[in-house]
Design a protein around this motif. Structure first.
Motif, PDB file in Angstrom:
ATOM      1  N   UNK A 124       0.809  -1.222   0.000  1.00 28.36           N
ATOM      2  CA  UNK A 124       0.000   0.000   0.000  1.00 28.36           C
ATOM      3  C   UNK A 124       0.845   1.277   0.000  1.00 28.36           C
ATOM      4  N   UNK A 125       2.148   1.131   0.078  1.00 33.85           N
ATOM      5  CA  UNK A 125       3.000   2.318   0.164  1.00 33.85           C
ATOM      6  C   UNK A 125       3.813   2.482  -1.111  1.00 33.85           C
ATOM      7  N   UNK A 126       4.057   3.712  -1.526  1.00 36.09           N
ATOM      8  CA  UNK A 126       4.755   3.967  -2.792  1.00 36.09           C
ATOM      9  C   UNK A 126       6.229   3.572  -2.738  1.00 36.09           C
ATOM     10  N   UNK A 127       6.823   3.408  -3.898  1.00 42.10           N
ATOM     11  CA  UNK A 127       8.221   2.983  -3.983  1.00 42.10           C
ATOM     12  C   UNK A 127       9.182   4.003  -3.371  1.00 42.10           C
ATOM     13  N   UNK A 325      -3.187   8.154   4.135  1.00 42.27           N
ATOM     14  CA  UNK A 325      -3.026   8.835   5.414  1.00 42.27           C
ATOM     15  C   UNK A 325      -1.787   8.344   6.152  1.00 42.27           C
ATOM     16  N   UNK A 326      -1.612   7.039   6.255  1.00 48.90           N
ATOM     17  CA  UNK A 326      -0.452   6.486   6.952  1.00 48.90           C
ATOM     18  C   UNK A 326       0.844   6.928   6.275  1.00 48.90           C
ATOM     19  N   UNK A 327       0.848   6.902   4.946  1.00 47.17           N
ATOM     20  CA  UNK A 327       2.031   7.313   4.198  1.00 47.17           C
ATOM     21  C   UNK A 327       2.385   8.768   4.484  1.00 47.17           C
ATOM     22  N   UNK A 328       1.384   9.610   4.577  1.00 49.87           N
ATOM     23  CA  UNK A 328       1.653  11.030   4.851  1.00 49.87           C
ATOM     24  C   UNK A 328       2.106  11.238   6.295  1.00 49.87           C
ATOM     25  N   UNK A 329       1.406  10.639   7.234  1.00 52.34           N
ATOM     26  CA  UNK A 329       1.725  10.843   8.652  1.00 52.34           C
ATOM     27  C   UNK A 329       3.115  10.352   9.012  1.00 52.34           C
ATOM     28  N   UNK A 330       3.549   9.267   8.386  1.00 50.64           N
ATOM     29  CA  UNK A 330       4.871   8.711   8.694  1.00 50.64           C
ATOM     30  C   UNK A 330       5.894   9.034   7.624  1.00 50.64           C
ATOM     31  N   UNK A 331       5.493   9.824   6.630  1.00 55.23           N
ATOM     32  CA  UNK A 331       6.439  10.306   5.632  1.00 55.23           C
ATOM     33  C   UNK A 331       7.235  11.478   6.174  1.00 55.23           C
ATOM     34  N   UNK A 332       8.157  11.956   5.399  1.00 53.67           N
ATOM     35  CA  UNK A 332       9.084  12.985   5.881  1.00 53.67           C
ATOM     36  C   UNK A 332       8.376  14.310   6.172  1.00 53.67           C
ATOM     37  N   UNK A 333       7.425  14.699   5.330  1.00 53.15           N
ATOM     38  CA  UNK A 333       6.752  15.982   5.526  1.00 53.15           C
ATOM     39  C   UNK A 333       5.862  15.972   6.764  1.00 53.15           C
ATOM     40  N   UNK A 334       4.995  14.964   6.853  1.00 57.71           N
ATOM     41  CA  UNK A 334       4.104  14.890   8.000  1.00 57.71           C
ATOM     42  C   UNK A 334       4.842  14.693   9.296  1.00 57.71           C
TER      43      UNK A 334
END
Length: 421
Positions: A124-127, A325-334
């Protein structure tokens, strides 16, 4: 752990509240799809977590606003579960009314992963999500058999907090080994008014010590702390209180926890986490203190780490939006926004570096411990294992019985309870 056993652990009281709870289905929430600004349908997903300080709540609110701005087709309903968080989450998952995304402490992760209620996240998460950027021990806490079920949103390790004025007056240096800590404590102790070292005689704070001689606290999901290597590793910790009389726990000096004990000037050193920094600064502003990495044992570094992840409900009907949502919250920006005030440390190395926490005077030692930390998680039966350990370890710590006898009884009792589940 079987699903039947997991359900049984909830108890009748938690099952009774299920009818009073709202779920994340469209029917329950009244979230029928509606047009977004670009004409696409807007999806509403539920994010559940526990309460936090007003400052942290504002940070999370800002992150969610940023997410919704950049993802106009997704609306996030944030739900705070104030009491008995895991019981409520488990009850709702059993009833098919769980949130789409929710907090999960590493301590609870093995048991929940075992039940199959969590969605694997890799597909579910991008490369370009850069999984390698996470501190490895933190990520591994939410993995099983190489499959990832959660991405850590932040963490804290433990570091040595020391009173600069007391060290200067005693003419001693900050210890870098556990033997040095024990010796320095003697120079810093002033009867029962000030102890050199404030201790936390519980498994969550001492597991890395217990395993420092090569023993293991848990083996095959059973208690193993009667192992001679574990007893050997913990004996000096107990001896510092009983033999040297240079250490004590907080309640022995009328304090609620070691952070308060330290702030009150009743301990020259304590081993605490990131949460203690704002507490000491705000509650005891006159205390001049520093932090350092936890002293080594036999030349090896060690500390504990406490972490929480965002996970996805496997039964969610909105997995694509939940993954965004999970990708954004645990990504670098979020994550940069979420950890910008230092209440929680970034689980991504790049974010810690960008915010300067790796070089921070007080938080640098906490960040330095992340790569080698022992994460507070240890299989599905850790709740039973730790309860019995804590009960008996304290009896040894207070001198009521020898440590080896106390831990032998604790192990026997814990394993009987595990067998009878």
């Amino acid at each position: 752990m079987s699903r039947k056993k997991w359900i049984a652990t909830l108890g009748l009281s938690t099952m009774l509240i299920a009818g009073a709870l709202t779920g994340c289905s469209d029917k329950e929430e009244g979230t029928a799809s509606k047009p977004a600004k670009d004409g696409a349908e807007q999806v509403e997903i539920t994010l559940a977590g526990w309460g936090s300080s007003p400052e942290e709540a504002e940070l999370l609110k800002q992150v969610l606003v940023d997410f919704e701005t950049s993802h106009p087709n997704i609306k996030v309903k944030h739900e705070v579960i104030a009491d008995q968080y895991m019981d409520v989450i488990k009850t709702r998952l059993i009833g098919g009314e769980g949130p789409d995304v929710f907090y999960l402490d590493a301590f609870e992760a093995p048991g929940l992963i075992e039940t199959g209620v969590l969605e694997p996240l890799e597909d579910h998460t991008p490369d370009d999500f850069d999984v390698e950027d996470f501190e490895k021990p933190l990520l591994e806490a939410f993995q099983k058999d190489g499959v990832t079920y959660g991405y850590p949103k932040g963490y804290s390790t433990l570091a040595l907090f020391y009173n600069k004025k007391m060290f200067e007056e005693a003419g001693v240096q900050v210890p870098t080994t556990w033997d040095e800590l024990r010796e320095v404590s003697k120079a810093l102790t002033k009867g029962q008014d000030v102890y050199g070292f404030g201790q936390n005689p519980e498994l969550a704070r001492t597991m890395f010590i217990a395993e420092s001689k090569g023993g293991e606290v848990v083996v095959d999901d059973k208690a193993n702390y009667a192992d001679a290597k574990v007893v050997e590793a913990l004996q000096p910790y107990v001896d510092q209180a009983l033999v040297d009389k240079t250490a004590a726990q907080s309640n022995q000096v009328g304090a609620g926890w070691t952070g308060e004990m330290f702030g009150q000037g009743k301990a020259a050193m304590v081993i605490e986490g990131n949460w203690a920094i704002p507490y000491i600064e705000n509650t005891f502003p006159d205390i001049e203190f520093g932090t350092a990495e936890v002293p080594t044992i036999d030349g090896e570094k060690g500390t504990m780490a406490f972490t929480v992840a965002y996970v996805m409900n496997a039964a969610s009907e909105k997995k694509a939006a939940a993954a965004e949502l999970i990708t954004y919250l645990t990504g670098k920006e979020g994550m940069e926004t979420w950890t910008s005030k230092g209440f929680e440390l970034p689980s991504r190395k790049s974010v810690a570096e960008k915010l300067g926490y790796d070089q921070d005077e007080l938080r640098g030692s906490l960040v330095a411990g992340a790569p080698y930390a022992t994460v507070w998680t240890k299989g599905v039966n850790l709740p039973i294992i730790l309860t019995n350990f804590n009960n008996q370890f304290v009896s040894a710590y207070l001198g009521e019985r020898p440590l080896n006898e106390a831990l032998a009884e604790a192990q026997e009792t814990a394993n009987k309870e595990i067998d009878n589940q």
